[in-house]
Design an enzyme around this catalytic site. Structure first.
Site, mmCIF file in Angstrom:
data_model
loop_
_atom_site.group_PDB
_atom_site.id
_atom_site.type_symbol
_atom_site.label_atom_id
_atom_site.label_comp_id
_atom_site.label_asym_id
_atom_site.label_seq_id
_atom_site.Cartn_x
_atom_site.Cartn_y
_atom_site.Cartn_z
ATOM 1 N N SER A 17 0.822 -1.214 0.000
ATOM 2 C CA SER A 17 0.000 0.000 0.000
ATOM 3 C C SER A 17 0.860 1.270 0.000
ATOM 4 O O SER A 17 1.839 1.378 0.737
ATOM 5 C CB SER A 17 -0.897 -0.015 1.239
ATOM 6 N N LEU A 73 0.111 9.928 4.974
ATOM 7 C CA LEU A 73 -1.176 9.484 4.431
ATOM 8 C C LEU A 73 -2.006 10.569 3.740
ATOM 9 O O LEU A 73 -3.195 10.739 4.034
ATOM 10 C CB LEU A 73 -2.037 8.837 5.539
ATOM 11 N N CYS A 130 -2.362 3.368 13.730
ATOM 12 C CA CYS A 130 -2.890 4.703 13.986
ATOM 13 C C CYS A 130 -3.398 4.786 15.423
ATOM 14 O O CYS A 130 -3.823 3.790 15.992
ATOM 15 C CB CYS A 130 -4.065 4.976 13.048
ATOM 16 N N LYS A 164 -3.074 -5.269 8.634
ATOM 17 C CA LYS A 164 -1.653 -4.965 8.381
ATOM 18 C C LYS A 164 -0.968 -4.586 9.691
ATOM 19 O O LYS A 164 -1.282 -3.568 10.304
ATOM 20 C CB LYS A 164 -1.521 -3.836 7.371
ATOM 21 N N THR A 192 6.224 0.106 7.933
ATOM 22 C CA THR A 192 7.565 0.694 8.088
ATOM 23 C C THR A 192 7.996 0.756 9.553
ATOM 24 O O THR A 192 7.166 0.833 10.460
ATOM 25 C CB THR A 192 7.605 2.111 7.496
ATOM 26 N N GLY A 242 8.584 -6.185 2.987
ATOM 27 C CA GLY A 242 9.652 -5.489 3.704
ATOM 28 C C GLY A 242 10.953 -5.715 2.962
ATOM 29 O O GLY A 242 11.618 -6.726 3.146
ATOM 30 N N GLY A 243 11.274 -4.801 2.046
ATOM 31 C CA GLY A 243 12.570 -4.847 1.371
ATOM 32 C C GLY A 243 12.698 -5.857 0.257
ATOM 33 O O GLY A 243 13.817 -6.151 -0.174
HETATM 34 C C1 LIG Z 1 6.314 6.203 0.360
HETATM 35 C C2 LIG Z 1 5.599 5.143 1.143
HETATM 36 C C3 LIG Z 1 4.235 5.271 1.389
HETATM 37 C C4 LIG Z 1 3.559 4.273 2.118
HETATM 38 N N1 LIG Z 1 2.206 4.409 2.321
HETATM 39 C C5 LIG Z 1 1.554 3.423 2.983
HETATM 40 C C6 LIG Z 1 0.146 3.492 3.132
HETATM 41 O O1 LIG Z 1 -0.542 4.403 2.654
HETATM 42 N N2 LIG Z 1 -0.465 2.490 3.842
HETATM 43 C C7 LIG Z 1 0.229 1.421 4.351
HETATM 44 O O2 LIG Z 1 -0.376 0.533 4.967
HETATM 45 N N3 LIG Z 1 1.569 1.312 4.199
HETATM 46 C C8 LIG Z 1 2.242 2.283 3.529
HETATM 47 N N4 LIG Z 1 3.579 2.174 3.330
HETATM 48 C C9 LIG Z 1 4.304 0.974 3.842
HETATM 49 C C10 LIG Z 1 4.444 -0.080 2.739
HETATM 50 O O3 LIG Z 1 3.176 -0.520 2.294
HETATM 51 C C11 LIG Z 1 5.258 -1.306 3.250
HETATM 52 O O4 LIG Z 1 4.570 -1.882 4.353
HETATM 53 C C12 LIG Z 1 6.663 -0.950 3.696
HETATM 54 O O5 LIG Z 1 7.202 0.078 2.894
HETATM 55 C C13 LIG Z 1 7.622 -2.158 3.669
HETATM 56 O O6 LIG Z 1 7.769 -2.681 2.363
HETATM 57 P P1 LIG Z 1 8.984 -2.252 1.374
HETATM 58 O O7 LIG Z 1 10.247 -2.320 2.172
HETATM 59 O O8 LIG Z 1 8.932 -3.213 0.230
HETATM 60 O O9 LIG Z 1 8.708 -0.844 0.933
HETATM 61 C C14 LIG Z 1 4.280 3.147 2.618
HETATM 62 C C15 LIG Z 1 5.657 3.021 2.353
HETATM 63 C C16 LIG Z 1 6.322 4.000 1.621
HETATM 64 C C17 LIG Z 1 7.798 3.817 1.351
#
Ligand SMILES: Cc1cc2nc3c(=O)[nH]c(=O)nc-3n(C[C@H](O)[C@H](O)[C@H](O)COP(=O)(O)O)c2cc1C
Length: 298
Positions: A17, A73, A130, A164, A192, A242-243
């Site tokens: 997301s 958000l 949240c 999540k 994150t 995650g990564g």
């Molecule tokens: C720029 C950005 C915006 C994100 N926005 C959301 C969001 O709106 N809702 C959500 O549940 N997670 C959000 N995340 C978290 C990601 O969905 C994901 O859980 C997290 O980045 C770990 O995966 P990755 O390392 O592949 O990025 C966001 C992450 C990034 C980097």
């Protein structure tokens, strides 16, 4: 063929997301995007009951092997999403999962009822990172709050509810157990990790909000550990993220117990990462790397 709670998917790679703007991508790539959509399901950016502008810039900071974001958000709110975004997202050639977040159970209920009632929506993801306005506690940091939220939302729809998890607690597995007890259909992780950076040029926090969330390859071993802990604790299907940057990374998450994987930060570097990782994963799962290694030895 992989599936999630009865939803059939062409391959096990979906987006995380908030990391892939399908509406913007359609404007850039046109109908080519629909013909070769990188993910087997699309998860929307998290929507909230009312519109949000998000945090002030600077909102993104690159770190070794990752990035910190404090996007905050930004979104059009429920009405804006339903009227402006949903019709466009419904044109995508894959099932649509809508991510929602609110600061109270009744507001969460309003979102889930409105979104799940739409036939274009296959499932709802609950972003529980949240605070609850009544208790001040982060819902997803408290097993009891998470279970109570699910008990409120579960009767509102028969569509799958995915929780999540936040990684910013000692025992995400306890929250997963609570989500399962409350009636969740699946769990996704990780969101994150809380993080800060100092801008060396100014000595001040690099992000205007002071802190943000770390994502990208740097978090992958933490995500794998939490996935393993959650896998041991619940029966629900898990979406691991995650990564993840390659098929080999994705294969590790599947080996650790994920039914599906999600790709986030890697899509900023390579907008076609989803398809590439799905293809690499297929090769990894068919054992080709072992054959390739054997050839190297000859
Ligand atoms: C720029 C950005 C915006 C994100 N926005 C959301 C969001 O709106 N809702 C959500 O549940 N997670 C959000 N995340 C978290 C990601 O969905 C994901 O859980 C997290 O980045 C770990 O995966 P990755 O390392 O592949 O990025 C966001 C992450 C990034 C980097």
């Amino acid at each position: 063929m992989p599936e999630l709670c009865g939803i059939e998917l062409a391959h096990p790679v979906i987006n995380a997301s908030g990391t892939y703007d399908a509406i913007a991508a359609r404007k850039v790539f046109g109908d080519e995007l629909l013909e070769a959509f990188p993910f087997s399901a699309f998860v929307s950016k998290t929507i909230t009951p009312e519109p949000r502008a998000g945090n002030a810039p600077q909102r993104i900071w690159e770190t070794p092997a990752g990035m910190i974001n404090s996007i905050g958000l930004p979104n059009k709110g429920l009405e804006g999403f339903l009227v402006q975004d949903l019709p466009q997202l419904a044109e995508l050639p894959v099932p649509l999962i809508v991510s929602v977040m609110a600061t109270g159970r009744s507001e969460f209920a309003r979102l889930v009822e409105a979104v799940a009632a739409r036939e274009e929506v296959a499932a709802v993801e609950l972003n529980v990172s949240c605070p609850n306005v009544h208790s001040g506690l982060i819902v997803g940091e408290q097993p009891a709050e998470t279970e109570a939220l699910l008990e409120t939302l579960r009767p509102l729809t028969q569509k799958p509810l995915i929780v999540k998890l936040t990684p910013n607690i000692a025992s995400p597995d306890a929250v997963a157990v609570a989500a399962e007890a409350g009636g969740a259909d699946a769990v996704s992780l990780i969101n994150t990790l809380k993080a800060s950076a100092i801008d060396p040029a100014t000595g001040a926090p690099a992000l205007a909000a002071g802190h943000g969330g770390l994502s990208g390859p740097a978090v992958r071993p933490i995500a794998l550990q939490q996935l393993r802990a959650v896998r041991a604790a619940v029966e629900l299907p898990l979406i691991g993220m995650g990564g993840i940057s390659s098929g080999a990374d994705a294969a590790e998450f599947l080996a650790a117990g994920a039914a599906l994987v999600a790709v986030g930060t890697e899509s900023f570097r390579d907008p076609r990462a989803g398809s590439r990782i799905a293809k690499e994963l297929e090769t990894a799962m068919s054992g080709a790397p072992a054959r390739v290694r054997a050839l190297d030895l000859q």
